[in-house]
Structure formats: structure tokens, C-alpha cells
Design a protein around this motif. Structure first.
Motif, PDB file in Angstrom:
ATOM      1  N   LYS A 281      -6.497  35.904  -9.975  1.00  0.00           N
ATOM      2  CA  LYS A 281      -5.379  35.208  -9.321  1.00  0.00           C
ATOM      3  C   LYS A 281      -5.686  35.062  -7.836  1.00  0.00           C
ATOM      4  N   PRO A 282      -5.624  33.836  -7.295  1.00  0.00           N
ATOM      5  CA  PRO A 282      -5.942  33.635  -5.882  1.00  0.00           C
ATOM      6  C   PRO A 282      -4.747  33.924  -4.968  1.00  0.00           C
ATOM      7  N   TYR A 283      -5.024  34.606  -3.863  1.00  0.00           N
ATOM      8  CA  TYR A 283      -4.020  34.855  -2.822  1.00  0.00           C
ATOM      9  C   TYR A 283      -4.550  34.309  -1.501  1.00  0.00           C
ATOM     10  N   ILE A 284      -3.673  33.728  -0.695  1.00  0.00           N
ATOM     11  CA  ILE A 284      -4.075  33.177   0.596  1.00  0.00           C
ATOM     12  C   ILE A 284      -4.289  34.305   1.601  1.00  0.00           C
ATOM     13  N   THR A 285      -5.423  34.295   2.272  1.00  0.00           N
ATOM     14  CA  THR A 285      -5.700  35.277   3.322  1.00  0.00           C
ATOM     15  C   THR A 285      -5.490  34.689   4.710  1.00  0.00           C
TER      16      THR A 285
END
Length: 361
Positions: A281-285
Motif C-alpha cells: 500500500k503506497p503512502y505519501i512521504t
């Protein structure tokens, strides 16, 4: 066409220039370079820049006097502003005065939000778009709070700046204390849950209220990684050019929320950075309000955002304003270094080449 590119001591402005000079179908450009440091190598790269100037910092009282004179006397048509602090200064100017030439800029409201990673994270924290995070000042006394909130493994870095400034994976409180001490120029930190998956970037080019172009890539390794304790320097040495429509959709969803939250117009160039968790799952950094250092690699693969930007600002009548997600050949990777043009090849060819070297020492 006369184009000004600022901050050429950094790799991103030089990468933008390379995308124009080496990969654009129309190479009839005169490029004017500026930097605040007279020792910046970009000022002396005559193969990229036709004219070079040392200018005051963006927060200097005489910055605009110098820049306006430079732009007027040299008949500059378009400016490409790339250092974050300078972008914010131009955004402020856009709010109150006419700009001295054409430039693609976000609105000040969204620029101010995105250059501060802690502010961006706070705004997005309830949307399951960013990882669990904890912002703190270097003088923060109860560091145990961070471990209570995030667990034993987390990522810490500066809330502003680029190139992985102040970044490190933290495992215990002594490591955190020591890291704060050896980064005296960082006052504000942000700690985030450690994400072990892919490091992804989604490029988003907006113009006059609509998304025009997008493309995705993966950062795998970094230039001079050994000099940074975190292994991250902000300059990708090995990466993959990807076709990820789901990631683009996620980036659009986030940007739509941020445009609505700030009241900003859909306009400007953004690089949305993601890290995946253990389940993919991608999360914004972070979200950069500008191009990043491997923009030339996108251009080499057929996604020339630098050329697109110039065409839009020059109002080229044959430019297709319909949205396009750039698609690359499958299995396409890039290799790059500080003083070299990028090399693109199939990852399977790289593996085969590596196997031959291993078996024939």
C-alpha cells in the motif's frame, strides 16, 4: 527562445537543462543560468548554458532588482524556478505583482503547505494517505512519546529541504538523541512509521485548471549513498520507469483534496513521492512543488516534462491539452551519475550482463 533556469548549482536545474538540450525535439534554446554560489558547477557548463550569472539569495532585499534587470536586459521569455525557497518567493510575487516573464508556478497557498512536510502530513493525517507521523522540535524533551506513537522502527528527517536532509531509520532512543545532535542545522523534525516497500514518484503537470501530463518511476539506489547514514541522498542512481495508472489515480485524489483545502488553482508541476508498506500500500512521504533530479531520465524515456512545460508556457497551438499518462516500454530502467547522461536499458539485459560478469571474473 531565451529561457532562464535558476539554482544551477543543484542537480535538478541541470537535469531540466539536459532534458531540453539533449532530448527535446526542438533544441533551439538559449539557456541563462543563475545561482547564489559563484563556485556552482552549472554556471560554467557551457554545453548546457549559454550565459551565467551569480545572483543574490531569494530572501535578499535586492533579489528582485537584480532578477528584473537580468530578465529585462536579456529579453528572457520564460523562467524555470527550481529551488524551493525561490519558488515560494516567486509565488509571493505572483500574489501581489506582475511577474517579469512567463513562469509555471503553483499558488502560494499550496506551495507554503507542501514545502513543510509536517504541515502537509497534518492536513492529510485522517485520510489514510500519509503514514502515522510525529513532528517535533530539536528541543523536544520527551522523546519516548515518539516511540509510544510509532513503535520501535521509524524514519526521521527534516520537515523541510531536499536530498534526504536529516534522514535516518531509528531503532532506539539513544540513536535518535545522537542523530539530533549531529544535525545542528535542523530545528524541526518529522518521524514517520518505517515503510519497507518501493520508493515511488508520480509526476503531475497541471496547467490552467487541469491535469495535462503524468508519469511514474521507482527510486531504487542513490548516488553517493555511502556518504549518508540513511543511504538516501535524493539523487537516484538506479531506478525504474513504470506504468502505474493506479498510482496516478491515487496522486490525483490527493492533489484534488489539497487544491480544495488550500483554494489553490490546479496549476504547476508537482512530484508526489510514495513509499509502500509491507503489503504494497503506497503512502505519501512528501510532495515537491517542482521537478526532481532525474527529470532527464523521464525525458530519455519519452516523458519530457521540461519540453512540455516550455510548450505550455509558449502557448504552442499544436500542443495536445488532453490528459496523457506517459507509458514506457516494459522492464525499462535507468542508470545515472552526477557528471554523466543517463543510460536506459531493459532490466533483464542488466541482469544478463551482471550474470556474465559474475561467471567470468
Amino acid at each position: 527562445m531565451k529561457i532562464l533556469i535558476t539554482g544551477v548549482g543543484g542537480p535538478t536545474p541541470r537535469s531540466f537543462a539536459i532534458a531540453l538540450k539533449k532530448y527535446a525535439p526542438n533544441k533551439n534554446y538559449q539557456l541563462y543560468a543563475t545561482d547564489i554560489n559563484p563556485l556552482s558547477i552549472g554556471l560554467y557548463q557551457k554545453d548546457l548554458f549559454d550565459y551565467s550569472f551569480v545572483v543574490p539569495p531569494a530572501n535578499s532585499p535586492n533579489y528582485w532588482e537584480v532578477m528584473e534587470k537580468l530578465i529585462l536586459e536579456n529579453n528572457i521569455e520564460i523562467a524555470i524556478i527550481l529551488p524551493e525557497l525561490e519558488i515560494v518567493e516567486w509565488c509571493k510575487r505572483k500574489e501581489t505583482n506582475e511577474l517579469p516573464c512567463k513562469v509555471l508556478l503553483p499558488d502560494l497557498s499550496i506551495a507554503n503547505l507542501l514545502v513543510d512536510k509536517s504541515k502537509m502530513t497534518e492536513v492529510l493525517k485522517d485520510s489514510d494517505i500519509v503514514p502515522p507521523s510525529f513532528s517535533f522540535h530539536r528541543s523536544h524533551q520527551n522523546l519516548a512519546e515518539i516511540f509510544e506513537a510509532l513503535g520501535a522502527d521509524f524514519w526521521v528527517r527534516s520537515t523541510s529541504g531536499t536530498s534526504g536532509l536529516g534522514s535516518l531509520k531509528i531503532k532506539d532512543i539513544d540513536s535518535l538523541k545522537n542523530w539530533i545532535q549531529i544535525n545542528p542545522n535542523v530545528n524541526e523534525f518529522i518521524a514517520s512509521k518505517f515503510l519497507p516497500g518501493r520508493n515511488l514518484a508520480c509526476k503531475m503537470l497541471y496547467y490552467n485548471g487541469k491535469l495535462i501530463r503524468s508519469a511514474c518511476a521507482e527510486r531504487v539506489n542513490y548516488i553517493m549513498a555511502k556518504v549518508s547514514p540513511s543511504g538516501i541522498t535524493g539523487n537516484t542512481s538506479f531506478g525504474r520507469l513504470l506504468n502505474e495508472p493506479k498510482l496516478v489515480s491515487e496522486a490525483i485524489r490527493t492533489m484534488d483534496f489539497l487544491f480544495q483545502y488550500t483554494g489553490a488553482k490546479r496549476h504547476g508541476f508537482y512530484t508526489v513521492d510514495y513509499k509502500e508498506d509491507e503489503n504494497g500500500k503506497p503512502y505519501i512521504t512528501e510532495i515537491n512543488v517542482r521537478h526532481v533530479a532525474f527529470t532527464q531520465c523521464f525525458a530519455a524515456g519519452g516523458a519530457n516534462f521540461a519540453f512540455d512545460t516550455i510548450q505550455l508556457l509558449n502557448e504552442e497551438s499544436d500542443f495536445d491539452l488532453n490528459f496523457k499518462m506517459y507509458e514506457f516500454e516494459k522492464d525499462l530502467i535507468f542508470l545515472r551519475d552526477v557528471d554523466s547522461l543517463p543510460i536506459l536499458m531493459k532490466e533483464t539485459d542488466l541482469i544478463n550482463l551482471f550474470s556474465k560478469v559474475e561467471t567470468n571474473p
